[in-house]
Motif scaffolding. Sequence first.
Motif, PDB file in Angstrom:
ATOM      1  N   LYS A  47       0.836  -1.197   0.000  1.00  0.00           N
ATOM      2  CA  LYS A  47       0.000   0.000   0.000  1.00  0.00           C
ATOM      3  C   LYS A  47       0.876   1.255   0.000  1.00  0.00           C
ATOM      4  O   LYS A  47       0.631   2.198  -0.756  1.00  0.00           O
ATOM      5  N   SER A  48       1.904   1.258   0.815  1.00  0.00           N
ATOM      6  CA  SER A  48       2.805   2.405   0.894  1.00  0.00           C
ATOM      7  C   SER A  48       3.550   2.632  -0.414  1.00  0.00           C
ATOM      8  O   SER A  48       3.704   3.772  -0.859  1.00  0.00           O
ATOM      9  N   GLN A  49       4.004   1.555  -1.015  1.00  0.00           N
ATOM     10  CA  GLN A  49       4.694   1.682  -2.309  1.00  0.00           C
ATOM     11  C   GLN A  49       3.782   2.319  -3.356  1.00  0.00           C
ATOM     12  O   GLN A  49       4.208   3.200  -4.107  1.00  0.00           O
ATOM     13  N   LEU A  83      13.331  -3.668   4.580  1.00  0.00           N
ATOM     14  CA  LEU A  83      12.664  -2.359   4.515  1.00  0.00           C
ATOM     15  C   LEU A  83      13.585  -1.309   3.899  1.00  0.00           C
ATOM     16  O   LEU A  83      13.155  -0.495   3.070  1.00  0.00           O
ATOM     17  N   LYS A  84      14.860  -1.341   4.288  1.00  0.00           N
ATOM     18  CA  LYS A  84      15.836  -0.395   3.716  1.00  0.00           C
ATOM     19  C   LYS A  84      15.989  -0.615   2.216  1.00  0.00           C
ATOM     20  O   LYS A  84      16.135   0.327   1.451  1.00  0.00           O
ATOM     21  N   GLU A  85      15.984  -1.875   1.811  1.00  0.00           N
ATOM     22  CA  GLU A  85      16.099  -2.196   0.379  1.00  0.00           C
ATOM     23  C   GLU A  85      14.870  -1.697  -0.390  1.00  0.00           C
ATOM     24  O   GLU A  85      14.996  -1.100  -1.459  1.00  0.00           O
ATOM     25  N   ILE A  86      13.692  -1.930   0.148  1.00  0.00           N
ATOM     26  CA  ILE A  86      12.451  -1.537  -0.523  1.00  0.00           C
ATOM     27  C   ILE A  86      12.309  -0.014  -0.590  1.00  0.00           C
ATOM     28  O   ILE A  86      11.918   0.535  -1.620  1.00  0.00           O
ATOM     29  N   PHE A  87      12.610   0.661   0.523  1.00  0.00           N
ATOM     30  CA  PHE A  87      12.393   2.104   0.611  1.00  0.00           C
ATOM     31  C   PHE A  87      13.703   2.894   0.577  1.00  0.00           C
ATOM     32  O   PHE A  87      13.779   4.010   1.097  1.00  0.00           O
TER      33      PHE A  87
END
Length: 137
Positions: A47-49, A83-87
Amino acid sequence: VENLKEEYNCIIFDTSSECFLDYTKEIINISDESIFISGANLLEIKKSQKLLDIYTKEWEINKRKFNIVFNKCTNKSVDDEVLKEIFGRYKILGKIELTDYYDLLVNKNMVQKTKLHKEIEKIKKQIIKEKYDGAYK
């Protein structure tokens, strides 16, 4: 908002995650920075992405305006490195932990919820009693 900026160092607007509201785009645009709250589970991450893609690609808001905080994190949340990789394109401010007790309270209909409800009812009755008993003295 410009007048408020002269008086205050920090102004916090709590906007909806609904991206089709005109004021959300306007508030983000006039803000110096934005704190984006996301859960740290797969559903919330997706959802955030999607929301961040709308904000940055469709609305053309600079990615540097967004600071991410992960909310309600538990030992079952997605790993910090993932999370760091995604964002990674955004500044991550940190995360807010959710203790096991409150996780159970929020996400399951457990005995703790009943106990808490009883305590709240007891406090409400006490407040009402004090208010009305005091009014007739």
